[in-house]
Design an enzyme around this catalytic site. Structure first.
Site, PDB file in Angstrom:
ATOM      1  N   ASN A  46       0.865  -1.180   0.000  1.00 32.88           N
ATOM      2  CA  ASN A  46       0.000   0.000   0.000  1.00 32.88           C
ATOM      3  C   ASN A  46       0.901   1.229   0.000  1.00 32.88           C
ATOM      4  OD1 ASN A  46      -1.813   2.045   0.490  1.00 32.88           O
ATOM      5  ND2 ASN A  46      -2.264   1.430   2.598  1.00 32.88           N
ATOM      6  N   TRP A  47       0.942   1.910  -1.134  1.00 32.07           N
ATOM      7  CA  TRP A  47       1.854   3.063  -1.256  1.00 32.07           C
ATOM      8  C   TRP A  47       1.313   4.309  -0.566  1.00 32.07           C
ATOM      9  CZ3 TRP A  47       3.556   2.877  -7.167  1.00 32.07           C
ATOM     10  CH2 TRP A  47       4.243   1.675  -7.385  1.00 32.07           C
ATOM     11  N   LYS A  48       0.060   4.294  -0.183  1.00 34.33           N
ATOM     12  CA  LYS A  48      -0.581   5.471   0.424  1.00 34.33           C
ATOM     13  C   LYS A  48      -0.331   6.707  -0.464  1.00 34.33           C
ATOM     14  CE  LYS A  48       0.140   3.289   4.846  1.00 34.33           C
ATOM     15  NZ  LYS A  48       0.097   3.395   6.276  1.00 34.33           N
ATOM     16  N   HIS A  88      -9.313   0.617   5.068  1.00 35.41           N
ATOM     17  CA  HIS A  88      -7.993   0.799   5.671  1.00 35.41           C
ATOM     18  C   HIS A  88      -8.149   1.675   6.920  1.00 35.41           C
ATOM     19  CE1 HIS A  88      -3.916   2.236   6.323  1.00 35.41           C
ATOM     20  NE2 HIS A  88      -3.543   1.094   5.749  1.00 35.41           N
ATOM     21  N   GLU A  96      -6.645   4.119   7.995  1.00 32.86           N
ATOM     22  CA  GLU A  96      -6.605   5.580   7.782  1.00 32.86           C
ATOM     23  C   GLU A  96      -7.936   6.088   7.226  1.00 32.86           C
ATOM     24  OE1 GLU A  96      -2.942   5.335   5.633  1.00 32.86           O
ATOM     25  OE2 GLU A  96      -2.006   4.742   7.516  1.00 32.86           O
ATOM     26  N   GLU A 122      -5.075  -5.665  10.519  1.00 34.84           N
ATOM     27  CA  GLU A 122      -4.060  -4.635  10.732  1.00 34.84           C
ATOM     28  C   GLU A 122      -4.331  -3.906  12.044  1.00 34.84           C
ATOM     29  OE1 GLU A 122      -2.192  -3.236   6.834  1.00 34.84           O
ATOM     30  OE2 GLU A 122      -4.076  -2.165   7.007  1.00 34.84           O
ATOM     31  N   GLY A 154       2.472   1.830  10.728  1.00 34.33           N
ATOM     32  CA  GLY A 154       3.347   2.992  10.588  1.00 34.33           C
ATOM     33  C   GLY A 154       4.046   3.397  11.872  1.00 34.33           C
ATOM     34  N   SER A 192       3.652  -2.554  10.247  1.00 33.16           N
ATOM     35  CA  SER A 192       5.114  -2.484  10.390  1.00 33.16           C
ATOM     36  C   SER A 192       5.822  -3.789   9.987  1.00 33.16           C
ATOM     37  CB  SER A 192       5.493  -2.073  11.815  1.00 33.16           C
ATOM     38  OG  SER A 192       5.005  -0.766  12.089  1.00 33.16           O
ATOM     39  N   GLY A 223       2.977  -1.247   4.286  1.00 32.14           N
ATOM     40  CA  GLY A 223       2.940   0.178   3.987  1.00 32.14           C
ATOM     41  C   GLY A 223       4.341   0.715   3.749  1.00 32.14           C
ATOM     42  N   GLY A 224       4.969   1.201   4.802  1.00 35.38           N
ATOM     43  CA  GLY A 224       6.273   1.857   4.680  1.00 35.38           C
ATOM     44  C   GLY A 224       7.314   1.033   3.932  1.00 35.38           C
TER      45      GLY A 224
HETATM   46  C1  PEP Z   1      -0.635  -0.180   6.018  1.00 36.38           C
HETATM   47  O1  PEP Z   1      -0.716   0.999   5.753  1.00 36.38           O
HETATM   48  O2  PEP Z   1      -1.529  -0.942   5.645  1.00 36.38           O
HETATM   49  C2  PEP Z   1       0.507  -0.647   6.794  1.00 36.38           C
HETATM   50  C3  PEP Z   1       0.483  -1.868   7.240  1.00 36.38           C
HETATM   51  O3  PEP Z   1       1.524   0.257   6.997  1.00 36.38           O
HETATM   52  P1  PEP Z   1       2.967  -0.054   7.662  1.00 36.38           P
HETATM   53  O4  PEP Z   1       3.493  -1.315   7.025  1.00 36.38           O
HETATM   54  O5  PEP Z   1       3.798   1.130   7.352  1.00 36.38           O
HETATM   55  O6  PEP Z   1       2.726  -0.252   9.119  1.00 36.38           O
END
Ligand code: PEP
Length: 256
Positions: free
Chosen positions: A9-11, A95, A97, A167, A173, A213, A234-235
């Protein structure tokens, strides 16, 4: 049979050039792997170009969100048909967010899931508890409520198009990952809810990804847990250096 899936997920990150280059690197790496599927979720405006770069390969490209309506006066929104039109085959719904920054409810998620399926898109439905909810012992209740609310009215056939991403909000994040035991317990619980909502065959066939993460250093431990069928990242999905080793880690997982 559940083939592991690693999704990025590039956000609201990367630009057009960086996105296309990253997609090309993921695509060619995935071509050399067996036993793992990949997906990437770029920002809306880059989907078409990224999807073109991935056309005909095993790397799916998807939207990070979808409008709950089919067409019309919904300024700023993007429909399922539009996502399909630019080459998306899958979409994230719910998600954290979207739920916590933009106030999306389970009812809204349910509408989006149904709209996505009607548009011919696969869905990755995200669920998970906040830290306060975990500390209050409400993890299972929150996951159950989100699953019931968001999958409401779907058929067992519809479930063939659905992946769940567990999640925990406190792990997204933050660099704070759920331990394999914590994640495993939540995934087993989620699978049990799916069995109750639909049947055991659906529960056994539905992939449940872990997100929060995930990085190269913890991917193998998390992915070795029996009910963890892949990762939503994500990151660490923003660079090939981090994302490709997570794909590699998933190839060590036997198809379940
Ligand atoms: C996400 O945004 O779905 C996510 C899991 O982010 P991160 O890996 O950065 O925690």
């Amino acid at each position: 049979m559940r083939t592991p899936l690693v999704a990025g997920n590039w956000k609201m990150n990367l630009d057009r050039r960086a996105g296309v280059d990253l997609a090309a690197a993921v695509r060619s790496h995935l071509e050399g792997l067996e036993g793992v599927e990949g997906a990437i979720y770029p920002p809306f405006v880059y989907i078409e170009e990224v999807a073109r770069a991935c056309a005909g390969t095993a790397l799916a490209v998807g939207g990070q969100d979808i409008c709950d309506q089919e067409v019309g006066a919904f300024t700023g929104e993007v429909s399922g048909a539009m996502l399909r039109d630019v080459g998306a085959t899958t979409v994230l719904v719910g998600h954290s967010e979207r739920r916590h920054v933009y106030g999306e409810t389970d009812e809204k998620c349910a509408l989006k899931v149904r709209r996505a399926l009607a548009s011919g898109l696969k869905v990755c439905l995200c669920i998970g508890e906040t830290l306060e909810q975990r500390d209050a012992g409400q993890t299972e209740k929150v996951c159950s409520t989100q699953l019931h609310g968001s999958l409401n009215g779907l058929s067992t056939e519809d479930m063939g198009q659905i992946t769940i991403a567990y999640e925990p909000v406190w792990a997204i994040g933050t660099g704070q990952t759920a331990s394999p035991d914590q994640a495993g317990a939540a995934h087993a619980y989620v699978r049990g809810v799916l069995s109750g909502l639909f049947n055991q065959a659906v529960a056994d066939a539905t992939r449940i990804l872990y997100g929060g993460s995930v990085k190269p250093s913890n991917a193998a431990d998390l992915l070795s847990v029996p009910d963890i069928d892949g990762a939503l990242v994500g990151g660490a999905a923003l660079t090939a250096d981090n994302f490709l080793p997570i794909l590699d880690a998933a190839t060590e997982v036997r198809v379940r």
